[in-house]
Scaffold this active site. Structure first.
Site, mmCIF file in Angstrom:
data_model
loop_
_atom_site.group_PDB
_atom_site.id
_atom_site.type_symbol
_atom_site.label_atom_id
_atom_site.label_comp_id
_atom_site.label_asym_id
_atom_site.label_seq_id
_atom_site.Cartn_x
_atom_site.Cartn_y
_atom_site.Cartn_z
ATOM 1 N N TYR A 72 0.835 -1.209 0.000
ATOM 2 C CA TYR A 72 0.000 0.000 0.000
ATOM 3 C C TYR A 72 0.863 1.248 0.000
ATOM 4 O O TYR A 72 0.519 2.251 -0.627
ATOM 5 C CB TYR A 72 -0.917 0.008 1.234
ATOM 6 C CG TYR A 72 -1.949 1.110 1.180
ATOM 7 C CD1 TYR A 72 -3.112 0.938 0.426
ATOM 8 C CD2 TYR A 72 -1.758 2.314 1.854
ATOM 9 C CE1 TYR A 72 -4.054 1.953 0.349
ATOM 10 C CE2 TYR A 72 -2.703 3.330 1.775
ATOM 11 C CZ TYR A 72 -3.848 3.136 1.032
ATOM 12 O OH TYR A 72 -4.775 4.133 0.950
ATOM 13 N N PHE A 124 -7.724 19.296 -25.856
ATOM 14 C CA PHE A 124 -8.108 17.888 -25.817
ATOM 15 C C PHE A 124 -9.316 17.805 -24.889
ATOM 16 O O PHE A 124 -9.407 18.544 -23.910
ATOM 17 C CB PHE A 124 -6.966 16.988 -25.340
ATOM 18 C CG PHE A 124 -7.353 15.543 -25.404
ATOM 19 C CD1 PHE A 124 -7.408 14.897 -26.626
ATOM 20 C CD2 PHE A 124 -7.724 14.852 -24.267
ATOM 21 C CE1 PHE A 124 -7.827 13.567 -26.707
ATOM 22 C CE2 PHE A 124 -8.142 13.522 -24.339
ATOM 23 C CZ PHE A 124 -8.183 12.878 -25.559
ATOM 24 N N THR A 125 -10.234 16.894 -25.199
ATOM 25 C CA THR A 125 -11.536 16.872 -24.521
ATOM 26 C C THR A 125 -11.424 16.854 -22.994
ATOM 27 O O THR A 125 -11.970 17.724 -22.312
ATOM 28 C CB THR A 125 -12.341 15.652 -24.991
ATOM 29 O OG1 THR A 125 -11.506 14.491 -24.887
ATOM 30 C CG2 THR A 125 -12.789 15.819 -26.429
ATOM 31 N N ASP A 215 1.306 18.411 -22.230
ATOM 32 C CA ASP A 215 0.588 17.152 -22.282
ATOM 33 C C ASP A 215 1.467 16.240 -23.125
ATOM 34 O O ASP A 215 1.494 16.338 -24.347
ATOM 35 C CB ASP A 215 -0.790 17.357 -22.918
ATOM 36 C CG ASP A 215 -1.572 16.055 -23.021
ATOM 37 O OD1 ASP A 215 -0.962 14.971 -22.906
ATOM 38 O OD2 ASP A 215 -2.807 16.122 -23.227
ATOM 39 N N LYS A 258 -1.135 5.703 -23.964
ATOM 40 C CA LYS A 258 -0.693 5.937 -25.335
ATOM 41 C C LYS A 258 0.785 5.558 -25.450
ATOM 42 O O LYS A 258 1.101 4.394 -25.623
ATOM 43 C CB LYS A 258 -0.911 7.405 -25.726
ATOM 44 C CG LYS A 258 -2.346 7.816 -26.028
ATOM 45 C CD LYS A 258 -3.337 7.556 -24.950
ATOM 46 C CE LYS A 258 -4.682 8.179 -25.196
ATOM 47 N NZ LYS A 258 -4.951 9.376 -24.461
ATOM 48 N N ARG A 382 -14.652 13.122 -34.439
ATOM 49 C CA ARG A 382 -13.912 14.226 -33.814
ATOM 50 C C ARG A 382 -14.326 15.491 -34.562
ATOM 51 O O ARG A 382 -13.678 15.927 -35.495
ATOM 52 C CB ARG A 382 -12.393 14.011 -33.916
ATOM 53 C CG ARG A 382 -11.860 13.014 -32.881
ATOM 54 C CD ARG A 382 -11.692 13.641 -31.506
ATOM 55 N NE ARG A 382 -12.680 13.177 -30.550
ATOM 56 C CZ ARG A 382 -12.399 12.752 -29.321
ATOM 57 N NH1 ARG A 382 -11.176 12.668 -28.906
ATOM 58 N NH2 ARG A 382 -13.348 12.416 -28.499
ATOM 59 N N PHE A 448 -19.854 13.257 -26.379
ATOM 60 C CA PHE A 448 -19.580 12.268 -27.424
ATOM 61 C C PHE A 448 -19.495 10.845 -26.885
ATOM 62 O O PHE A 448 -19.749 9.893 -27.597
ATOM 63 C CB PHE A 448 -18.289 12.621 -28.176
ATOM 64 C CG PHE A 448 -17.092 12.726 -27.279
ATOM 65 C CD1 PHE A 448 -16.833 13.907 -26.605
ATOM 66 C CD2 PHE A 448 -16.242 11.650 -27.101
ATOM 67 C CE1 PHE A 448 -15.736 14.003 -25.756
ATOM 68 C CE2 PHE A 448 -15.137 11.741 -26.262
ATOM 69 C CZ PHE A 448 -14.896 12.919 -25.580
#
Ligand SMILES: *Cc1c(COP(=O)(O)O)cnc(C)c1O
Length: 478
Positions: A72, A124-125, A215, A258, A382, A448
């Protein structure tokens, strides 16, 4: 170098795919409310919805899962992740999160005071959602070329320094929460940022005392484009390029799903101890202890290994080359796509593909649904649906109205991509038969993901085999 190098790996384990009939797909898309996000994956043949969390892990990553330390607190798997980030990105501090948006949530709360502006190279969303939830106002400062699907620019993701300067002139440095520099820019089509742009924005931010964040979700692919396109980098490894890139920002949010080649995971990394302390306070509340942040120990092991594998030159040449292969097949057939082809996906230009539809008829959403019915290939809208509504509740009308064919990493062969290309080409031949859609359920945010649609009335000249027209006559399905 070969334009389309063969796979620098071989297959050790296979996952059988399910083939469906057109009738099954027509039923499935109706039940999914013409939203490809709502299709069950067992009804999908080739899944190009996203490259997020869909990578195939290597044998080494799978073996790392076995040695995950599930303590933990004080997990040695966290140490391994932190060491990999330090070695390859150069940031001393790492705060793990369950995925990229967990990191975005935390950094937005730390850096944004309500009413401040957050300039970025396109949105970006999930990034913009968390910026706005923290009271920030997103401002797009990407170069104009990024909004032009055919502008031939090697670094279409670059920030326009003049736009950034104007914003800072108007509102002062204290009016700016931070600059968010995404590498590559997902919504522009996976378009890269140049090293020069990172350096210039870095200098500008330093001069004005503004935090320069990145990002870095698609850092490895961006590094590859710099190696291929920017003067002076042809003989530099992508790993060295990535580290230099990270030297020009104060910290990153990362979605490990990614370019870290894992199915789940993310982190924040930074130089500032002040930000580190605040991030640790918030991560405990929203994600988990600062030594696991919502991940299992084994997930951190796999991500540490994947982060390194993604910065391998041969891997990247194949990865980006495979995406380019799909793009070139479509271009040869005259299909309107965003060019130059980006790092992770080929984007169909739905405005040009379906010129008979208005943007308010959701052409990209309709095209994604039609492609699924045609072939079992799942793609993603998109465009206007993803862009959502502004603060006054009006639909945002983005210039780009796109369908994204996203190629998962190390998953599909070029033969699979041939199936995709053939289906798109066939659909283009009978494009007049594709009709528009309207909302039947619109969720209040990130619409979306879960929105439902139904077809508009039958377009004139529609052939009987076309799904949207057929379903228009059927009773509403739940
Ligand atoms: C996927 C993605 C995110 C969000 O990451 P999640 O892991 O899906 O939460 C943020 N920015 C970019 C550019 C992405 O591609």
């Amino acid at each position: 170098m070969m334009r389309h190098p063969a796979e620098p790996y071989r297959i050790k384990m296979v996952e059988p795919l399910v083939m469906t009939t057109r009738e099954e797909r027509e039923e499935a898309i109706a039940q999914a409310g013409w939203n490809t996000f709502l299709l069950p994956s067992r009804k999908v043949y080739i899944d190009l919805l996203t490259d997020s969390g869909t990578s195939a892990m290597s044998d080494r990553q799978w073996s790392m899962l076995m040695i995950g330390d599930e303590a933990y607190a004080g997990s040695s798997s966290f140490d391994r992740l932190q060491s990999a980030v330090q070695a390859y990105y150069g940031f001393p501090h790492v705060v793990p999160t369950h995925q990229g948006r967990g990191a975005e949530h935390i950094i937005s709360r730390i850096l944004i005071d309500p009413g401040q502006f957050v300039p970025g190279n396109m949105y970006f969303t999930t990034t913009r959602y968390h910026q706005e939830a923290a009271g920030g106002i997103f401002v797009d400062v990407v170069i104009d070329e990024a909004h032009d699907p055919h502008a031939d620019h090697p670094f279409k993701g670059d920030i326009d320094l003049a736009k950034l300067e104007r914003l800072v002139d108007e509102h002062g440095a204290e009016g700016i929460a931070y600059v968010n520099h995404a590498v590559t820019v997902n919504l522009a089509g996976g378009q890269p940022v140049s090293m020069r742009n990172l350096r210039e924005v870095h200098e500008f931010c330093q001069t004005h005392g503004i935090v320069h964040w990145s990002d870095a979700t698609r850092l490895a692919e961006n590094a590859y484009f710099i190696q291929q396109r920017e003067d002076g980098y042809a003989d530099v490894s992508t790993a060295e390029i990535a580290k230099e890139m990270m030297g020009y920002v104060d910290g990153v949010t990362m979605s490990g799903k990614k370019d870290c080649l894992v199915n789940i995971g993310g982190f924040l990394a930074m130089r500032s101890e002040e930000i580190l302390v605040k991030a640790r306070e918030l991560v405990v509340v929203y994600e988990g202890m600062p030594s696991y942040g919502g991940m299992a120990g084994r997930d951190m092991e796999a991500m540490a290994q994947g982060l390194v594998e993604a910065l391998d030159d041969d891997y990247l040449a194949h990865r980006v080359g495979q995406v380019r292969y799909l793009g070139e097949r479509l271009l040869e057939a005259g299909i309107p796509i965003v060019t130059p082809v980006g790092g992770h996906a080929v984007f169909l230009d739905a405005r040009e593909f379906l010129p008979h539809l208005e943007q308010d008829d959701y052409p990209a959403q309709a095209l994604a649904a039609a492609l699924y019915v045609e072939s079992g290939v799942r793609s993603m809208e998109r465009g206007i649906v993803s862009a959502g509504r502004d603060a006054d509740g009006r639909d945002r009308h983005p210039k780009l109205e796109l369908v994204r064919l996203t190629v998962p990493r190390r998953v599909y062969t070029d033969r699979h991509l041939d199936v995709v290309a053939d289906a798109v080409i066939e659909l283009y031949r009978k494009r007049e038969t594709i009709g528009g859609l309207r909302f039947v359920y619109e969720p209040p945010s990130l619409r979306f993901f879960t929105a439902r649609f139904e077809p508009l009335q039958v377009p004139t000249g529609a052939g009987p085999e076309v799904s949207p027209t057929r379903f228009a006559q059927e009773p509403a399905l739940t």
